[in-house]
Motif scaffolding. Sequence first.
Motif, PDB file in Angstrom:
ATOM      1  N   ILE A  63      35.301  34.610  25.282  1.00 59.43           N
ATOM      2  CA  ILE A  63      36.063  35.842  25.142  1.00 59.43           C
ATOM      3  C   ILE A  63      36.256  36.406  26.539  1.00 59.43           C
ATOM      4  CG2 ILE A  63      36.130  38.134  24.088  1.00 59.43           C
ATOM      5  CD1 ILE A  63      33.406  36.074  22.807  1.00 59.43           C
ATOM      6  N   ILE A  64      37.468  36.832  26.862  1.00 59.04           N
ATOM      7  CA  ILE A  64      37.702  37.472  28.153  1.00 59.04           C
ATOM      8  C   ILE A  64      38.084  38.924  27.939  1.00 59.04           C
ATOM      9  CG2 ILE A  64      38.300  35.405  29.471  1.00 59.04           C
ATOM     10  CD1 ILE A  64      41.266  36.047  29.013  1.00 59.04           C
ATOM     11  N   ALA A  65      37.697  39.759  28.892  1.00 57.66           N
ATOM     12  CA  ALA A  65      38.038  41.177  28.848  1.00 57.66           C
ATOM     13  C   ALA A  65      38.636  41.577  30.187  1.00 57.66           C
ATOM     14  CB  ALA A  65      36.804  42.021  28.539  1.00 57.66           C
ATOM     15  N   GLY A  66      39.588  42.509  30.144  1.00 62.72           N
ATOM     16  CA  GLY A  66      40.214  42.967  31.379  1.00 62.72           C
ATOM     17  C   GLY A  66      40.923  44.286  31.179  1.00 62.72           C
ATOM     18  N   ARG A  67      41.122  45.011  32.268  1.00 62.99           N
ATOM     19  CA  ARG A  67      41.700  46.355  32.210  1.00 62.99           C
ATOM     20  C   ARG A  67      43.178  46.340  31.845  1.00 62.99           C
ATOM     21  NH1 ARG A  67      44.530  49.214  35.794  1.00 62.99           N
ATOM     22  NH2 ARG A  67      44.257  47.571  37.365  1.00 62.99           N
ATOM     23  N   ASN A  68      43.936  45.400  32.409  1.00 65.95           N
ATOM     24  CA  ASN A  68      45.380  45.334  32.180  1.00 65.95           C
ATOM     25  C   ASN A  68      45.654  44.609  30.853  1.00 65.95           C
ATOM     26  OD1 ASN A  68      48.144  44.282  32.249  1.00 65.95           O
ATOM     27  ND2 ASN A  68      48.209  45.037  34.357  1.00 65.95           N
ATOM     28  N   ALA A  69      46.132  45.364  29.872  1.00 73.00           N
ATOM     29  CA  ALA A  69      46.292  44.809  28.524  1.00 73.00           C
ATOM     30  C   ALA A  69      47.261  43.626  28.489  1.00 73.00           C
ATOM     31  CB  ALA A  69      46.765  45.906  27.569  1.00 73.00           C
ATOM     32  N   ASP A  70      48.398  43.746  29.158  1.00 72.55           N
ATOM     33  CA  ASP A  70      49.381  42.657  29.162  1.00 72.55           C
ATOM     34  C   ASP A  70      48.840  41.418  29.861  1.00 72.55           C
ATOM     35  OD1 ASP A  70      51.226  44.165  27.768  1.00 72.55           O
ATOM     36  OD2 ASP A  70      52.242  44.886  29.577  1.00 72.55           O
ATOM     37  N   LYS A  71      48.197  41.639  30.994  1.00 73.44           N
ATOM     38  CA  LYS A  71      47.664  40.536  31.788  1.00 73.44           C
ATOM     39  C   LYS A  71      46.577  39.784  31.041  1.00 73.44           C
ATOM     40  CE  LYS A  71      45.649  39.702  36.382  1.00 73.44           C
ATOM     41  NZ  LYS A  71      45.224  40.366  37.637  1.00 73.44           N
ATOM     42  N   ILE A  72      45.671  40.513  30.423  1.00 72.20           N
ATOM     43  CA  ILE A  72      44.565  39.858  29.729  1.00 72.20           C
ATOM     44  C   ILE A  72      45.062  39.147  28.469  1.00 72.20           C
ATOM     45  CG2 ILE A  72      43.765  41.743  28.219  1.00 72.20           C
ATOM     46  CD1 ILE A  72      41.487  39.496  30.373  1.00 72.20           C
ATOM     47  N   LYS A  73      46.076  39.722  27.820  1.00 75.02           N
ATOM     48  CA  LYS A  73      46.649  39.082  26.641  1.00 75.02           C
ATOM     49  C   LYS A  73      47.303  37.752  27.004  1.00 75.02           C
ATOM     50  CE  LYS A  73      50.109  39.738  23.001  1.00 75.02           C
ATOM     51  NZ  LYS A  73      51.173  40.637  22.458  1.00 75.02           N
ATOM     52  N   LYS A  74      48.073  37.739  28.083  1.00 73.29           N
ATOM     53  CA  LYS A  74      48.736  36.514  28.522  1.00 73.29           C
ATOM     54  C   LYS A  74      47.729  35.451  28.937  1.00 73.29           C
ATOM     55  CE  LYS A  74      53.000  38.791  30.051  1.00 73.29           C
ATOM     56  NZ  LYS A  74      53.820  39.196  31.217  1.00 73.29           N
ATOM     57  N   ALA A  75      46.661  35.870  29.589  1.00 69.73           N
ATOM     58  CA  ALA A  75      45.619  34.919  29.992  1.00 69.73           C
ATOM     59  C   ALA A  75      44.943  34.319  28.762  1.00 69.73           C
ATOM     60  CB  ALA A  75      44.591  35.618  30.876  1.00 69.73           C
ATOM     61  N   GLY A  76      44.671  35.159  27.769  1.00 73.11           N
ATOM     62  CA  GLY A  76      44.045  34.675  26.552  1.00 73.11           C
ATOM     63  C   GLY A  76      44.924  33.681  25.813  1.00 73.11           C
ATOM     64  N   GLU A  77      46.217  33.988  25.766  1.00 77.94           N
ATOM     65  CA  GLU A  77      47.158  33.082  25.099  1.00 77.94           C
ATOM     66  C   GLU A  77      47.241  31.749  25.830  1.00 77.94           C
ATOM     67  OE1 GLU A  77      50.687  35.431  25.079  1.00 77.94           O
ATOM     68  OE2 GLU A  77      50.146  36.519  23.231  1.00 77.94           O
ATOM     69  N   LYS A  78      47.242  31.806  27.149  1.00 75.17           N
ATOM     70  CA  LYS A  78      47.333  30.580  27.940  1.00 75.17           C
ATOM     71  C   LYS A  78      46.095  29.708  27.763  1.00 75.17           C
ATOM     72  CE  LYS A  78      48.532  28.989  32.598  1.00 75.17           C
ATOM     73  NZ  LYS A  78      48.885  29.407  33.973  1.00 75.17           N
ATOM     74  N   LEU A  79      44.945  30.353  27.661  1.00 76.61           N
ATOM     75  CA  LEU A  79      43.696  29.607  27.517  1.00 76.61           C
ATOM     76  C   LEU A  79      43.362  29.287  26.065  1.00 76.61           C
ATOM     77  CD1 LEU A  79      41.447  31.537  30.088  1.00 76.61           C
ATOM     78  CD2 LEU A  79      42.411  29.241  30.357  1.00 76.61           C
ATOM     79  N   GLY A  80      44.027  29.962  25.146  1.00 75.61           N
ATOM     80  CA  GLY A  80      43.734  29.764  23.733  1.00 75.61           C
ATOM     81  C   GLY A  80      42.413  30.372  23.322  1.00 75.61           C
ATOM     82  N   ILE A  81      42.113  31.560  23.869  1.00 76.39           N
ATOM     83  CA  ILE A  81      40.854  32.231  23.567  1.00 76.39           C
ATOM     84  C   ILE A  81      41.118  33.702  23.255  1.00 76.39           C
ATOM     85  CG2 ILE A  81      39.498  30.670  25.012  1.00 76.39           C
ATOM     86  CD1 ILE A  81      39.492  32.779  27.184  1.00 76.39           C
ATOM     87  N   THR A  82      40.111  34.385  22.751  1.00 78.78           N
ATOM     88  CA  THR A  82      40.225  35.812  22.452  1.00 78.78           C
ATOM     89  C   THR A  82      40.247  36.624  23.731  1.00 78.78           C
ATOM     90  OG1 THR A  82      39.082  35.566  20.343  1.00 78.78           O
ATOM     91  CG2 THR A  82      39.132  37.771  21.297  1.00 78.78           C
ATOM     92  N   ALA A  83      41.177  37.564  23.821  1.00 76.29           N
ATOM     93  CA  ALA A  83      41.293  38.448  24.979  1.00 76.29           C
ATOM     94  C   ALA A  83      41.225  39.892  24.493  1.00 76.29           C
ATOM     95  CB  ALA A  83      42.587  38.196  25.728  1.00 76.29           C
ATOM     96  N   ILE A  84      40.420  40.697  25.160  1.00 78.58           N
ATOM     97  CA  ILE A  84      40.219  42.090  24.763  1.00 78.58           C
ATOM     98  C   ILE A  84      40.516  43.007  25.946  1.00 78.58           C
ATOM     99  CG2 ILE A  84      38.562  43.782  23.903  1.00 78.58           C
ATOM    100  CD1 ILE A  84      36.978  41.440  22.692  1.00 78.58           C
ATOM    101  N   ALA A  85      41.404  43.966  25.738  1.00 86.19           N
ATOM    102  CA  ALA A  85      41.690  44.950  26.775  1.00 86.19           C
ATOM    103  C   ALA A  85      40.514  45.915  26.877  1.00 86.19           C
ATOM    104  CB  ALA A  85      42.971  45.712  26.458  1.00 86.19           C
ATOM    105  N   CYS A  86      39.978  46.072  28.085  1.00 79.38           N
ATOM    106  CA  CYS A  86      38.820  46.945  28.279  1.00 79.38           C
ATOM    107  C   CYS A  86      38.753  47.374  29.737  1.00 79.38           C
ATOM    108  CB  CYS A  86      37.537  46.217  27.883  1.00 79.38           C
ATOM    109  SG  CYS A  86      36.022  47.146  28.240  1.00 79.38           S
ATOM    110  N   ASP A  87      38.786  48.663  29.961  1.00 83.59           N
ATOM    111  CA  ASP A  87      38.577  49.207  31.304  1.00 83.59           C
ATOM    112  C   ASP A  87      37.082  49.466  31.434  1.00 83.59           C
ATOM    113  OD1 ASP A  87      38.318  50.688  33.603  1.00 83.59           O
ATOM    114  OD2 ASP A  87      40.033  51.987  33.215  1.00 83.59           O
ATOM    115  N   VAL A  88      36.390  48.650  32.218  1.00 84.31           N
ATOM    116  CA  VAL A  88      34.935  48.728  32.272  1.00 84.31           C
ATOM    117  C   VAL A  88      34.433  49.992  32.969  1.00 84.31           C
ATOM    118  CG1 VAL A  88      34.549  46.246  32.124  1.00 84.31           C
ATOM    119  CG2 VAL A  88      34.865  47.326  34.380  1.00 84.31           C
ATOM    120  N   THR A  89      35.342  50.775  33.560  1.00 79.17           N
ATOM    121  CA  THR A  89      34.923  52.040  34.154  1.00 79.17           C
ATOM    122  C   THR A  89      34.906  53.163  33.125  1.00 79.17           C
ATOM    123  OG1 THR A  89      37.149  52.769  34.816  1.00 79.17           O
ATOM    124  CG2 THR A  89      35.937  51.348  36.349  1.00 79.17           C
ATOM    125  N   ARG A  90      35.379  52.880  31.926  1.00 75.97           N
ATOM    126  CA  ARG A  90      35.407  53.875  30.845  1.00 75.97           C
ATOM    127  C   ARG A  90      34.309  53.553  29.836  1.00 75.97           C
ATOM    128  NH1 ARG A  90      39.977  56.829  29.904  1.00 75.97           N
ATOM    129  NH2 ARG A  90      39.669  56.590  27.654  1.00 75.97           N
TER     130      ARG A  90
END
Length: 246
Positions: free
Chosen positions: A33-60
């Motif tokens: 599972i990958i997490a990242g602040r930029n929702a669009d960026k993390i979604k595209k990365a998840g789709e490319k890798l074929g894994i779950t991607a979760i939008a998350c700003d770790v400073t919040r």
Amino acid sequence: MNITNKTILVTGGGSGIGYEIAKLLKQQGNTVIIAGRNADKIKKAGEKLGITAIACDVTREADIEKLVTRIQQEYPALSVLVNNAGVANLYKLGEQAGAFQKAKQEFEVNYFAPLLLTEKLLPVLSQQPEAAIVNITSNVTFHPLILLPTYSDAKAALHSHTVALRHTLGKNSSIKVFEVMPSLVNTEATKDMGGSNGMHPQVVAEALLKGMQTDQYEIYVGATAQQRADYFANPVAAIENFNAGL
């Protein structure tokens, strides 16, 4: 440590080191599972890798709470946490440098976020027969780079915390604590600091995997091992050489 058939969370997984770690660990037969602040960026990365991607700003803190709740509900077998998300400000200390604000941002991402996420996920990790926490720090944990002064501070703090956590958990826990310390890596985030001269992020991912498989708790990548040896041999000379010409 066996790094197959594990459930793994990688923060900052949308690009660079985090992306390559996620890619390699998935190839080893893990659920990633990958997490990242930029929702669009993390979604595209998840789709490319074929894994779950979760939008998350770790400073919040609220975002971390939501992430932890989702992990608890959907991935209760989580056994590896890779704290990779990071940010760095390229500047020099001095009048009007804005060091306080820059340090606040860097510590929020590079230090406080992994502390909070780790603590929140310890109950899940501790339920697994074999688990790990992996903190990505840097070669600046031993001596500062004057162009990255407060980033160096934050990574040094995370290094200290990682050592303390490793010794605290010790032999009374199934959780192993690893630290990955790369030198310059060629990523989008390092382009303004000569990143094109650095190693490919895949090198860091491969070193992480090998280090975990062999229970190497401090994993030095690139020039870090020699820089560390130089520092402990002669700290003053090492720091001067590390910052030569800056």
